[in-house]
Design a protein around this motif. Structure first.
Motif, PDB file in Angstrom:
ATOM      1  N   LEU A  38      46.045   4.712  20.274  1.00  0.00           N
ATOM      2  CA  LEU A  38      46.845   5.925  20.429  1.00  0.00           C
ATOM      3  C   LEU A  38      46.936   6.686  19.107  1.00  0.00           C
ATOM      4  N   LEU A  39      47.130   5.974  18.005  1.00  0.00           N
ATOM      5  CA  LEU A  39      47.212   6.631  16.696  1.00  0.00           C
ATOM      6  C   LEU A  39      45.897   7.304  16.320  1.00  0.00           C
ATOM      7  N   ILE A  40      44.801   6.651  16.599  1.00  0.00           N
ATOM      8  CA  ILE A  40      43.489   7.231  16.292  1.00  0.00           C
ATOM      9  C   ILE A  40      43.254   8.474  17.132  1.00  0.00           C
ATOM     10  N   THR A  41      43.605   8.401  18.410  1.00  0.00           N
ATOM     11  CA  THR A  41      43.447   9.559  19.292  1.00  0.00           C
ATOM     12  C   THR A  41      44.330  10.711  18.835  1.00  0.00           C
ATOM     13  N   ALA A  42      45.567  10.411  18.470  1.00  0.00           N
ATOM     14  CA  ALA A  42      46.473  11.460  17.990  1.00  0.00           C
ATOM     15  C   ALA A  42      45.936  12.086  16.705  1.00  0.00           C
ATOM     16  N   PHE A  43      45.436  11.258  15.801  1.00  0.00           N
ATOM     17  CA  PHE A  43      44.883  11.770  14.554  1.00  0.00           C
ATOM     18  C   PHE A  43      43.671  12.665  14.815  1.00  0.00           C
ATOM     19  N   LEU A  44      42.764  12.226  15.668  1.00  0.00           N
ATOM     20  CA  LEU A  44      41.572  13.022  15.965  1.00  0.00           C
ATOM     21  C   LEU A  44      41.934  14.325  16.674  1.00  0.00           C
ATOM     22  N   SER A  45      42.906  14.268  17.569  1.00  0.00           N
ATOM     23  CA  SER A  45      43.352  15.490  18.256  1.00  0.00           C
ATOM     24  C   SER A  45      43.929  16.468  17.244  1.00  0.00           C
ATOM     25  N   GLY A  46      44.764  15.983  16.339  1.00  0.00           N
ATOM     26  CA  GLY A  46      45.338  16.835  15.310  1.00  0.00           C
ATOM     27  C   GLY A  46      44.280  17.408  14.386  1.00  0.00           C
ATOM     28  N   LEU A  47      43.292  16.594  14.041  1.00  0.00           N
ATOM     29  CA  LEU A  47      42.211  17.056  13.175  1.00  0.00           C
ATOM     30  C   LEU A  47      41.399  18.163  13.842  1.00  0.00           C
ATOM     31  N   ILE A  48      41.070  17.989  15.115  1.00  0.00           N
ATOM     32  CA  ILE A  48      40.331  19.023  15.849  1.00  0.00           C
ATOM     33  C   ILE A  48      41.158  20.299  15.950  1.00  0.00           C
ATOM     34  N   PHE A  49      42.466  20.142  16.215  1.00  0.00           N
ATOM     35  CA  PHE A  49      43.354  21.292  16.291  1.00  0.00           C
ATOM     36  C   PHE A  49      43.390  22.024  14.957  1.00  0.00           C
ATOM     37  N   ALA A  50      43.531  21.290  13.865  1.00  0.00           N
ATOM     38  CA  ALA A  50      43.587  21.899  12.534  1.00  0.00           C
ATOM     39  C   ALA A  50      42.276  22.614  12.208  1.00  0.00           C
ATOM     40  N   LEU A  51      41.150  22.000  12.534  1.00  0.00           N
ATOM     41  CA  LEU A  51      39.857  22.652  12.284  1.00  0.00           C
ATOM     42  C   LEU A  51      39.732  23.932  13.093  1.00  0.00           C
ATOM     43  N   GLY A  52      40.174  23.890  14.344  1.00  0.00           N
ATOM     44  CA  GLY A  52      40.137  25.085  15.183  1.00  0.00           C
ATOM     45  C   GLY A  52      40.996  26.202  14.622  1.00  0.00           C
ATOM     46  N   LEU A  53      42.190  25.848  14.152  1.00  0.00           N
ATOM     47  CA  LEU A  53      43.062  26.856  13.544  1.00  0.00           C
ATOM     48  C   LEU A  53      42.407  27.471  12.316  1.00  0.00           C
ATOM     49  N   GLY A  54      41.799  26.619  11.497  1.00  0.00           N
ATOM     50  CA  GLY A  54      41.147  27.116  10.291  1.00  0.00           C
ATOM     51  C   GLY A  54      39.963  28.009  10.606  1.00  0.00           C
ATOM     52  N   LEU A  55      39.117  27.581  11.547  1.00  0.00           N
ATOM     53  CA  LEU A  55      37.947  28.383  11.917  1.00  0.00           C
ATOM     54  C   LEU A  55      38.343  29.715  12.540  1.00  0.00           C
ATOM     55  N   ALA A  56      39.441  29.724  13.296  1.00  0.00           N
ATOM     56  CA  ALA A  56      39.894  30.958  13.946  1.00  0.00           C
ATOM     57  C   ALA A  56      40.638  31.879  12.981  1.00  0.00           C
ATOM     58  N   GLY A  57      40.916  31.401  11.775  1.00  0.00           N
ATOM     59  CA  GLY A  57      41.630  32.217  10.797  1.00  0.00           C
ATOM     60  C   GLY A  57      43.132  32.271  11.033  1.00  0.00           C
ATOM     61  N   MET A  58      43.652  31.353  11.835  1.00  0.00           N
ATOM     62  CA  MET A  58      45.072  31.393  12.168  1.00  0.00           C
ATOM     63  C   MET A  58      45.957  30.761  11.101  1.00  0.00           C
TER      64      MET A  58
END
Length: 156
Positions: A3-23
């Motif tokens: 669960l911790l690994i999944t939460a970390f990976l989900s957060g990482l993907i979310f953060a990368l998406g925010l960064g790529l979108a310029g948000m």
């Protein structure tokens, strides 16, 4: 651990998406909120993309019968807006508009070390703590906010 690994990976993907979108740039968020001026429509596409992914995957996820890391899916709740919800929503919107940060992009932007981000995140966590005080919830702390008006969707 899974669960911790999944939460970390989900957060990482979310953060990368925010960064790529310029948000993580407050100017982009404030430009989106400036509908009377030089409106920046790009955030609408970011939100539209997120809604499209959710709309496409939600039926597939719900066919599973149960989530991967929980015994059951949460009950969908229906409630009437109350004064606390409206006040909290207004404060969230004012903070978002003035600061140009939503909580997710703000946390992602902490890595930049920019003073305005650090102040925003500190104020955000201060608000979280203030909201947990008994006088802010209107009771000794036994109920969650809005629990008196929330009913399951399956109720007639």
């Amino acid at each position: 651990m899974r669960l911790l690994i999944t939460a970390f990976l989900s957060g990482l993907i979310f953060a990368l998406g925010l960064g790529l979108a310029g948000m993580t740039d407050p100017a982009n968020v404030q430009g989106f909120l400036d509908i009377a001026g030089d409106w920046d429509y790009r955030l609408a596409f970011v939100m539209g993309g997120a809604i499209a992914v959710h709309a496409a995957l939600r039926p597939l996820i719900l066919r599973r019968g149960r989530p991967l890391f929980a015994p059951r899916f949460p009950d969908l709740l229906r409630g009437r807006p109350d004064a606390k919800l409206l006040a909290g929503s207004a404060l969230f919107g004012v903070g978002w508009g003035l600061g140009g940060y939503c909580p997710g992009p703000a946390l992602t932007s902490v890595a930049s070390g920019a003073p305005q981000v650090l102040v925003f995140v500190a104020a955000m966590f201060g608000g979280f703590l203030l909201a947990r005080l008994p006088w802010a919830r209107g009771s000794a702390g036994a109920r969650s906010p809005g629990s008196t008006t929330v009913e399951p969707l399956s109720s007639p």
